[in-house]
Design an enzyme around this catalytic site. Structure first.
Site, mmCIF file in Angstrom:
data_model
loop_
_atom_site.group_PDB
_atom_site.id
_atom_site.type_symbol
_atom_site.label_atom_id
_atom_site.label_comp_id
_atom_site.label_asym_id
_atom_site.label_seq_id
_atom_site.Cartn_x
_atom_site.Cartn_y
_atom_site.Cartn_z
ATOM 1 N N GLY A 1 0.792 -1.213 0.000
ATOM 2 C CA GLY A 1 0.000 0.000 0.000
ATOM 3 C C GLY A 1 0.826 1.265 0.000
ATOM 4 C CB THR A 2 3.904 2.295 1.814
ATOM 5 O OG1 THR A 2 3.337 2.201 3.130
ATOM 6 C CG2 THR A 2 4.870 3.473 1.779
ATOM 7 C CD GLN B 1 -7.235 -1.058 7.110
ATOM 8 O OE1 GLN B 1 -7.904 -2.078 7.287
ATOM 9 N NE2 GLN B 1 -5.990 -0.949 7.544
ATOM 10 C CG HIS C 1 -0.419 -6.923 4.931
ATOM 11 N ND1 HIS C 1 -0.514 -6.631 6.259
ATOM 12 C CD2 HIS C 1 -0.089 -5.774 4.318
ATOM 13 C CE1 HIS C 1 -0.236 -5.350 6.462
ATOM 14 N NE2 HIS C 1 0.013 -4.806 5.295
ATOM 15 C CB THR D 1 12.351 -9.434 -11.619
ATOM 16 O OG1 THR D 1 13.413 -9.160 -12.530
ATOM 17 C CG2 THR D 1 11.846 -10.853 -11.825
ATOM 18 C CG ASN E 1 -5.607 3.421 9.445
ATOM 19 O OD1 ASN E 1 -6.039 4.509 9.066
ATOM 20 N ND2 ASN E 1 -4.512 3.319 10.174
ATOM 21 C CB CYS F 1 4.760 5.392 15.956
ATOM 22 S SG CYS F 1 5.689 4.786 17.374
#
Length: 389
Positions: free
Chosen positions: A74-75, A182, A204, A241, A154, A328
């Site tokens: 996601g980041t 989410q 995930h 790849t 989230n 965090c």
């Protein structure tokens, strides 16, 4: 190391357990050889696996198959989308500013490839919903903007009014990015209905492998400039790849998540029973976003005088895994910027606990939580028990 049978996992918004089907497919693919860019039979087999997964992810979000780009999570998907430099109908298109919600994930709050001077924050109301009146003024107050809003928060599970936001952005001539990390498997994803130009997914969160995700665009004629350069993989939108095993796992998980997104009632019943039980012991509990549309799987609440950090330790000792309102990168509890943006007092925000359910959550999990919850209250702040709201 496998979890003990009496372990209860209630932290799906942080990361859902890997689905057995996804694990099996990944193990199978790990026995393969061949680079998906090779033209021989081994390469073609790898390519076929990737394209099958691409179709499965496209089905999850009602997108065109070629609109799916596989990334590391996601980041990276957010970082790729959050750029002033896009291609529109094959021509360079430059956005003057980024408008992002006040309760966004840190990967969006960091602004991606927009410098700080080009970023503006859209405030939210007490329920965590985007202030549409303010957004309208912001859109009218400058050049073309990229608006980035999460589909569902989230921490609180609050669902954004995406169709309304998308219509406003389109009318103003801007581009719209939705962080749907989410949302996958927990609500319907419809890029056309949202008028979203791009959405981000992370495997995930819906039972796929960690370190894998997707950036999905509504139209392959309107795409952000690549973040990863150096090769023609992923239709020239993400060099490197491909991780065929992880991508295959995403596909299996996406197919399962698409089916689950149609049936929210099971998780909603579990969440509602949990919240009723929490409130029965502590009537003064605050349930964040309670008056707004929420994901069926998420509950974020705070009981007066019960520190989240201490409560998490107490639950962990009883073999229950849940989360605080915010964590965090070091794993330590911090004051939630989400709850702060919603107007919560610091003392309340420091008591916020989040329970998030998922594909393998059961009634027995809720039973166990409600068995331990009174013990935690009595240990940490017995005065909170039965205190009037």
């Amino acid at each position: 190391m496998p979890q003990a049978k009496d372990h209860v996992y209630l932290d799906h918004n942080a990361g859902a357990p890997l689905r057995p089907g996804a694990r099996e497919r990944m193990v199978e693919v790990l026995s393969d050889v061949g680079n998906a860019s090779s033209v021989h039979a081994d390469g073609r087999r790898a390519r076929a696996r990737i394209e099958a997964a691409r179709e499965q992810v496209a089905g999850l979000c009602k997108a065109r198959t070629r609109a799916v780009t596989f990334v590391s999570g996601g980041t990276e998907a957010n970082m790729t989308a959050l750029t002033p430099n896009w291609q529109d109908q094959g021509a360079p298109y430059y956005l003057d500013r980024l408008l992002r919600g006040a309760t966004e994930h840190p990967s969006v709050a960091a602004g991606g490839r927009f410098p700080a001077s080009m970023q503006e924050v859209i405030p939210v109301d007490a329920n965590g919903l985007i202030r549409l009146d303010i957004l309208k003024d912001m859109l009218a107050g400058g050049g073309p903007a990229l608006v980035s809003v999460m589909a569902a928060n989230n921490e609180t599970g609050v669902i954004s009014p995406l169709a309304e936001i998308g219509a406003m952005v389109a009318e103003a001539g801007g581009f719209f990015h939705v962080d749907a990390v989410q949302a996958a498997g927990r609500m319907e994803i419809d890029m056309d209905a949202w008028q979203a130009d791009a959405i981000s997914l992370s495997a995930h969160k819906f039972g796929g492998p960690q370190g894998a995700g997707s950036l999905v665009v509504r139209s392959t004629a309107r795409v952000p400039a690549p973040l990863m350069l150096g090769g023609g993989q992923e239709n020239w939108r993400r060099a490197g790849t491909e991780n065929v095993a992880a991508i295959s796992g995403i596909g299996v998980a996406a197919e399962a998540a698409e089916k689950e997104a149609q049936d929210w009632a099971r998780l909603a019943a579990l969440r509602d029973r949990l919240e009723a039980g929490v409130r029965e012991i502590c009537p003064a509990v605050t349930i964040f976003g309670e008056e707004a549309p929420r994901l069926a799987n998420t509950s974020c609440f705070a009981a007066p005088g019960i520190s989240a950090e201490t409560a998490l330790i107490a639950f962990d000792l009883e073999r229950l895994s849940l989360s605080s309102g915010s964590a965090c990168s070091s794993g330590k509890v911090s004051v939630s910027h989400v709850l702060t943006a919603m107007g919560a007092e610091e003392a309340t925000a420091r008591c916020a606990l989040r329970v998030s359910l998922g594909w393998n959550s059961t009634d027995a999990d809720i039973d166990r939580f409600l068995e331990v919850w009174p013990q935690v209250v009595d240990r940490l702040n017995p005065e909170a028990r039965n205190r009037a709201a």
